[in-house]
Write a protein that holds these residues in place. Structure first.
Motif, PDB file in Angstrom:
ATOM      1  N   THR A  28       0.827  -1.212   0.000  1.00 38.01           N
ATOM      2  CA  THR A  28       0.000   0.000   0.000  1.00 38.01           C
ATOM      3  C   THR A  28       0.861   1.261   0.000  1.00 38.01           C
ATOM      4  O   THR A  28       0.464   2.291   0.542  1.00 38.01           O
ATOM      5  CB  THR A  28      -0.926   0.010   1.226  1.00 38.01           C
ATOM      6  N   ARG A  31       1.529   6.068  -2.952  1.00 32.70           N
ATOM      7  CA  ARG A  31       0.747   7.214  -2.469  1.00 32.70           C
ATOM      8  C   ARG A  31       1.492   8.505  -2.786  1.00 32.70           C
ATOM      9  O   ARG A  31       2.710   8.507  -2.993  1.00 32.70           O
ATOM     10  CB  ARG A  31       0.532   7.136  -0.959  1.00 32.70           C
ATOM     11  N   ARG A 184     -10.489   6.805  -0.166  1.00 35.01           N
ATOM     12  CA  ARG A 184     -10.697   5.939   0.993  1.00 35.01           C
ATOM     13  C   ARG A 184     -12.203   5.823   1.223  1.00 35.01           C
ATOM     14  O   ARG A 184     -12.874   6.802   1.556  1.00 35.01           O
ATOM     15  CB  ARG A 184     -10.023   6.513   2.235  1.00 35.01           C
ATOM     16  N   TYR A 201      -8.616  -4.262  -2.245  1.00 34.87           N
ATOM     17  CA  TYR A 201      -7.599  -5.317  -2.367  1.00 34.87           C
ATOM     18  C   TYR A 201      -7.757  -6.058  -3.696  1.00 34.87           C
ATOM     19  O   TYR A 201      -6.770  -6.273  -4.412  1.00 34.87           O
ATOM     20  CB  TYR A 201      -7.755  -6.265  -1.183  1.00 34.87           C
ATOM     21  N   LEU A 268      -3.148   4.920  -3.635  1.00 32.29           N
ATOM     22  CA  LEU A 268      -4.139   5.047  -2.573  1.00 32.29           C
ATOM     23  C   LEU A 268      -4.130   6.472  -2.041  1.00 32.29           C
ATOM     24  O   LEU A 268      -3.107   7.157  -2.046  1.00 32.29           O
ATOM     25  CB  LEU A 268      -3.828   4.064  -1.444  1.00 32.29           C
ATOM     26  N   MET A 350      -3.580  -3.918   3.564  1.00 37.18           N
ATOM     27  CA  MET A 350      -4.822  -3.211   3.248  1.00 37.18           C
ATOM     28  C   MET A 350      -5.666  -3.005   4.495  1.00 37.18           C
ATOM     29  O   MET A 350      -6.302  -1.949   4.670  1.00 37.18           O
ATOM     30  CB  MET A 350      -5.615  -3.988   2.187  1.00 37.18           C
ATOM     31  N   TYR A 353      -4.185  -0.125   6.266  1.00 37.11           N
ATOM     32  CA  TYR A 353      -4.518   1.127   5.593  1.00 37.11           C
ATOM     33  C   TYR A 353      -5.909   1.604   5.999  1.00 37.11           C
ATOM     34  O   TYR A 353      -6.141   2.796   6.210  1.00 37.11           O
ATOM     35  CB  TYR A 353      -4.431   0.932   4.079  1.00 37.11           C
TER      36      TYR A 353
END
Length: 404
Positions: A28, A31, A184, A201, A268, A350, A353
């Motif tokens: 993850t 970003r 998100r 995922y 993400l 995940m 996160y």
């Protein structure tokens, strides 16, 4: 070895590949800079037009639209909200919110019903892009020319005040044509906490972010809730005309940009949140079922392969462990346990996160079984003429003869 042991071996081999050879999809770390980090600022902040297609979004608009009006962005920024035939007063509410909060100029417009061969959302996006390219909104005077960047964002997406600044800094600094963040999603209730992390995922498994971000790679994807796109690239790629029938419009957008020679980045989000609630399993089921079969190109053979693959990869490991315990098949039990452990371990990042309990990781086979049922239901809905349903519309399978 027994048959179940051979299947468990296939599952363990599949997980070895997925962990090490499939673009590290489970990580993850793709970003933008963390909130405490200041992005490298360009010499000049380019103009940005925010295009928001909205259909019956009065419930979420009070939380999302003000986040765009109050952006801490040093360049010109204007919002174009395109009302896609709403019946709940979305357009009127948008005007009220713009008057109440002030800030950035807002144009609220409606293109009317979609033309034949178009989905409603893409018809609205097309209208918004046309307004942005015209250089100013219909409700404002003194436009400064066509916007250099387009921010395509859904009406349920709330942006942190520095969100646009970080997106533009990434695009300009990295010479990227498209920068997209996977918003998100909400995890406020039990069903959301169980379904949502797995949704992201599985998306990352289909489109490993590292592969998307590799220059020249074949894998192309974007997250439709937050896409920053160079206007000249949009014109060159025929956005959105070249994929006007697409139900999975974000992936189609990314493919069109990549075909035109554009560079992509997908990651993400830490500054972009979906405020759309999913109060129960029915809403979450529809979220997946409305587009799952489209992801498989509406092809029954691909569906059969996907079902078999999901069964071997996600369902066989716990079945092999149970068989080992019940029958004394040590090989099946050991191989199943190894595959199950690899699966659970890949899900941990995940869950972290999404700030969820790591105890959900071993339960991933149950979630995968649920997604498998949703995918099959998506195909059933398609053949019953209720396939891609959203906001009161049902879209048929795309007709290749109508492609732009």
């Amino acid at each position: 070895m027994s048959t179940i042991a051979w299947i468990a071996l296939a599952s363990a081999a599949a997980w070895a590949y997925l962990l090490l050879g499939h673009g590290f999809f489970w990580r993850t770390d793709q970003r933008l800079p963390a909130p405490a980090e200041k992005p490298v600022e360009p010499d000049r902040w380019p103009s940005v037009a925010v295009v928001v297609p909205a259909r019956d979004e009065a419930d979420v608009l009070p939380r999302s639209l003000p986040s765009l009006l109050t952006q801490d962005y040093s360049g010109p920024l204007e919002v174009f909200l395109v009302d896609d035939g709403s019946t709940d007063g979305t357009g009127e509410l948008a005007r009220e919110l713009a008057a109440r909060h002030g800030g950035r100029p807002v144009t609220v417009s409606s293109p009317g019903p979609p033309a034949p061969g178009w989905t409603g959302k893409l018809w609205a996006v097309r209208h918004g892009i046309a307004l942005a390219r015209a250089g100013h909104g219909g409700d404002h005077e003194g436009g400064a020319g066509p916007a250099e960047f387009l921010l395509l964002t859904d009406a349920d997406i709330a942006h942190e005040p520095d969100g646009v600044r970080h997106l533009v800094a990434a695009a300009v600094g990295g010479r990227l044509d498209l920068v997209s963040q996977m918003a998100r999603l909400r995890t406020a209730n039990g069903w959301e906490r169980h379904i949502v992390p797995a949704f992201v995922y599985f998306f990352a498994m289909l489109y490993p972010f590292r592969r998307v971000n590799r220059p020249g790679a074949r894998t192309a994807a974007a997250a439709g809730g937050c896409v920053l796109l160079r206007t000249e690239t949009a014109v060159r790629a025929g956005v959105p005309d070249s994929y006007r029938q697409a139900v999975i419009d974000d992936v189609s957008l990314a493919r069109a940009v990549r075909r035109s020679g554009g560079r992509l980045w997908l990651g993400l989000a830490d500054r972009v949140d979906s405020v759309r609630p999913y109060p129960g399993p029915a809403e979450l089921w529809l979220m997946v079922a409305r587009c799952a079969y489209a992801q498989l190109w509406h092809n029954p053979l691909v569906l059969a392969v996907a079902v078999a693959g999901l069964g071997v990869v996600f369902l066989a490991p716990p079945a092999a462990v149970c068989a080992g315990l019940l029958t004394g098949d040590a090989a099946a039990g050991a191989l199943g346990a190894a595959a199950w452990a690899a699966m659970a371990g890949s899900y941990v990042p995940m869950l972290r996160y999404y700030r969820q309990s790591l105890w959900q990781a071993p339960a991933l086979p149950l979630t995968a079984a649920l997604y498998l049922a949703m995918t099959v239901d998506s195909a059933v809905r398609h053949y019953r003429g209720r396939g891609a349903q959203w906001k009161g519309r049902t879209y048929p399978r795309p007709d290749p003869t109508r492609a732009a």
